[in-house]
Design a protein around this motif. Structure first.
Motif, mmCIF file in Angstrom:
data_model
loop_
_atom_site.group_PDB
_atom_site.id
_atom_site.type_symbol
_atom_site.label_atom_id
_atom_site.label_comp_id
_atom_site.label_asym_id
_atom_site.label_seq_id
_atom_site.Cartn_x
_atom_site.Cartn_y
_atom_site.Cartn_z
ATOM 1 N N ASP A 9 54.495 28.943 43.269
ATOM 2 C CA ASP A 9 53.213 30.132 43.342
ATOM 3 C C ASP A 9 52.450 29.560 44.274
ATOM 4 O OD1 ASP A 9 51.632 30.262 40.962
ATOM 5 O OD2 ASP A 9 50.514 28.413 41.386
ATOM 6 N N LEU A 10 51.120 30.431 44.600
ATOM 7 C CA LEU A 10 50.536 30.818 45.797
ATOM 8 C C LEU A 10 48.828 29.845 44.942
ATOM 9 C CD1 LEU A 10 49.787 32.321 47.996
ATOM 10 C CD2 LEU A 10 49.390 34.350 46.843
ATOM 11 N N ASP A 11 48.293 30.168 44.356
ATOM 12 C CA ASP A 11 47.358 30.457 43.972
ATOM 13 C C ASP A 11 47.359 28.839 43.317
ATOM 14 O OD1 ASP A 11 44.330 30.545 42.975
ATOM 15 O OD2 ASP A 11 44.711 29.777 41.149
ATOM 16 N N HIS A 21 38.285 31.394 42.564
ATOM 17 C CA HIS A 21 38.483 32.209 40.939
ATOM 18 C C HIS A 21 37.587 31.747 40.111
ATOM 19 C CE1 HIS A 21 42.221 34.340 40.742
ATOM 20 N NE2 HIS A 21 42.672 33.511 41.206
ATOM 21 N N ARG A 45 44.769 29.713 35.034
ATOM 22 C CA ARG A 45 45.730 29.084 35.769
ATOM 23 C C ARG A 45 46.605 29.855 35.920
ATOM 24 N NH1 ARG A 45 44.422 24.965 39.769
ATOM 25 N NH2 ARG A 45 42.516 23.999 39.004
ATOM 26 N N GLY A 46 47.240 31.108 36.460
ATOM 27 C CA GLY A 46 48.638 31.487 36.745
ATOM 28 C C GLY A 46 48.222 32.455 35.366
ATOM 29 N N VAL A 47 47.185 32.264 34.860
ATOM 30 C CA VAL A 47 47.465 33.650 33.661
ATOM 31 C C VAL A 47 46.921 35.263 34.025
ATOM 32 C CG1 VAL A 47 47.724 32.520 31.236
ATOM 33 C CG2 VAL A 47 45.611 33.672 32.385
ATOM 34 N N SER A 48 46.542 36.145 33.702
ATOM 35 C CA SER A 48 46.060 37.775 34.396
ATOM 36 C C SER A 48 44.568 37.764 34.095
ATOM 37 C CB SER A 48 47.143 39.025 33.478
ATOM 38 O OG SER A 48 46.455 39.000 32.508
ATOM 39 N N LYS A 76 34.279 40.688 38.859
ATOM 40 C CA LYS A 76 34.687 39.474 38.750
ATOM 41 C C LYS A 76 35.881 39.843 40.063
ATOM 42 C CE LYS A 76 37.890 36.167 38.917
ATOM 43 N NZ LYS A 76 39.390 36.034 39.571
ATOM 44 N N ASN A 77 36.858 40.918 40.560
ATOM 45 C CA ASN A 77 37.354 40.511 41.241
ATOM 46 C C ASN A 77 36.248 41.436 42.528
ATOM 47 O OD1 ASN A 77 40.552 40.732 41.829
ATOM 48 N ND2 ASN A 77 40.311 43.233 42.424
ATOM 49 N N SER A 114 53.080 34.843 41.987
ATOM 50 C CA SER A 114 52.654 34.554 42.300
ATOM 51 C C SER A 114 52.222 35.418 40.965
ATOM 52 C CB SER A 114 51.194 34.570 42.749
ATOM 53 O OG SER A 114 50.339 34.994 42.777
ATOM 54 N N SER A 116 49.021 36.780 41.101
ATOM 55 C CA SER A 116 47.824 37.395 41.588
ATOM 56 C C SER A 116 47.759 38.608 41.901
ATOM 57 C CB SER A 116 47.063 36.646 42.324
ATOM 58 O OG SER A 116 46.653 37.501 43.040
ATOM 59 N N ARG A 117 47.474 40.119 41.677
ATOM 60 C CA ARG A 117 47.744 41.413 42.313
ATOM 61 C C ARG A 117 46.965 41.254 44.404
ATOM 62 N NH1 ARG A 117 45.869 44.654 37.892
ATOM 63 N NH2 ARG A 117 45.091 46.307 38.568
ATOM 64 N N ASP A 170 51.481 25.247 39.678
ATOM 65 C CA ASP A 170 49.924 23.969 39.624
ATOM 66 C C ASP A 170 49.712 24.800 38.223
ATOM 67 O OD1 ASP A 170 48.999 26.263 39.884
ATOM 68 O OD2 ASP A 170 47.101 25.249 40.579
HETATM 69 P P1 B16 Z 1 44.436 38.147 39.981
HETATM 70 P P2 B16 Z 1 48.744 31.989 40.492
HETATM 71 C C1 B16 Z 1 46.870 33.682 39.583
HETATM 72 O O1 B16 Z 1 47.961 33.913 40.643
HETATM 73 C C2 B16 Z 1 45.565 33.088 38.888
HETATM 74 O O2 B16 Z 1 46.171 31.542 38.965
HETATM 75 C C3 B16 Z 1 44.798 33.369 37.753
HETATM 76 O O3 B16 Z 1 43.589 32.864 38.168
HETATM 77 C C4 B16 Z 1 44.872 33.858 38.071
HETATM 78 O O4 B16 Z 1 44.249 35.062 36.719
HETATM 79 C C5 B16 Z 1 46.174 35.952 38.458
HETATM 80 O O5 B16 Z 1 46.942 35.487 39.782
HETATM 81 C C6 B16 Z 1 45.701 37.093 38.481
HETATM 82 O O6 B16 Z 1 45.315 36.912 39.899
HETATM 83 O O7 B16 Z 1 42.537 38.602 39.934
HETATM 84 O O8 B16 Z 1 43.875 38.715 42.309
HETATM 85 O O9 B16 Z 1 45.230 39.436 40.620
HETATM 86 O O10 B16 Z 1 48.551 30.637 40.702
HETATM 87 O O11 B16 Z 1 50.104 32.554 39.494
HETATM 88 O O12 B16 Z 1 49.395 32.878 42.165
#
Ligand code: B16
Ligand code: MG
Length: 216
Positions: A9-11, A21, A45-48, A76-77, A114, A116-117, A170
């Motif tokens: 996972d990245l974040d 974030h 954490r981990g959700v879109s 936010k982005n 991850s 994350s986009r 995480d």
């Molecule tokens: P983005 P991960 C996730 O990254 C973040 O933990 C999560 O908080 C975020 O909403 C999601 O990426 C989308 O991120 O807005 O940058 O597309 O933990 O899966 O690496």
């Protein structure tokens, strides 16, 4: 089955973008007069991005239209990407550089999984633009964690079976995604004590002994 690939996972695992974030969501929530704190942030954490916004809006005093939600997520982005521009290789979390290099020396294929986009931008900023053997991220999936899609795609990109890969996460949503996909999982940070994780670690450097143990 021999372990051949590690999916990170990245974040919150490779880089502390989780803090960025939080800052960006906090600014958006404050502007809207919506209560938001670090405990709520842990649920993101981990959700879109859109699912994160829905969690934050649980505390809103009114309903938001889908156009308003899209605009809040974009706002936010925008803030988040401004913060991402400040990242450098020094922002890799403690122990990450040596651990990845050690695992690579041992012959493991290394991938990112991850939600994350913004993954390509983040990897570029921390000096890992070309480092990983495969990158599966929010740009190539239709279902966010806890759905296993992002990890299944990462394994497919590595040309490995899920049973040959270990996922490092995480987030509890990420541990559940790994389990659902048939992966061994290692929880770190907030997920270190998740009872659904196969292993829990305090420091990423512990991964090397775990992989040695699995393959001995
Ligand atoms: P983005 P991960 C996730 O990254 C973040 O933990 C999560 O908080 C975020 O909403 C999601 O990426 C989308 O991120 O807005 O940058 O597309 O933990 O899966 O690496
Ligand atoms: Mg994470």
């Amino acid at each position: 089955m021999k372990l051949k690939g590690i999916i990170f996972d990245l974040d919150g695992v490779i880089v502390s973008t989780d803090e960025l974030h939080y800052i960006a969501w906090k600014r958006m929530a404050d502007d809207e007069g919506i209560y938001f704190d670090r405990k709520i942030n842990d649920r993101l954490r981990g959700v879109s991005r859109m699912q994160s916004l829905e969690i934050i809006l649980e505390r809103a005093a009114r309903e938001y239209s889908s156009e308003e939600k899209t605009s809040l997520a974009e706002k936010k982005n925008g803030l988040y990407r401004e913060l991402l521009n400040t990242l450098t290789p020094r922002d890799r979390l403690n122990g990450v550089t040596e651990t990845l290099d050690n695992l690579r020396k041992r012959g493991f294929l290394l991938a990112i999984g991850s939600s994350s986009r913004n993954t390509p931008l983040i990897l570029e900023k921390i000096g890992y633009g070309d480092y990983f053997d495969a990158v599966s991220d929010g740009n190539n999936i239709t279902h966010s964690k806890p759905h296993p899609e992002v990890f299944l795609k990462a394994a497919q990109f590595l040309e490995l079976e899920p049973s040959e890969c270990l996922v490092v996460e995480d987030a509890e949503a990420g541990i559940d995604a790994a389990r659902a996909g048939g992966f061994i999982s290692v929880g770190i940070g907030p997920a270190a004590f998740c009872e659904r994780a196969t292993y829990g670690i305090k420091n990423i450097t512990e991964l090397v002994s775990i992989t040695d143990f699995i393959n001995c």
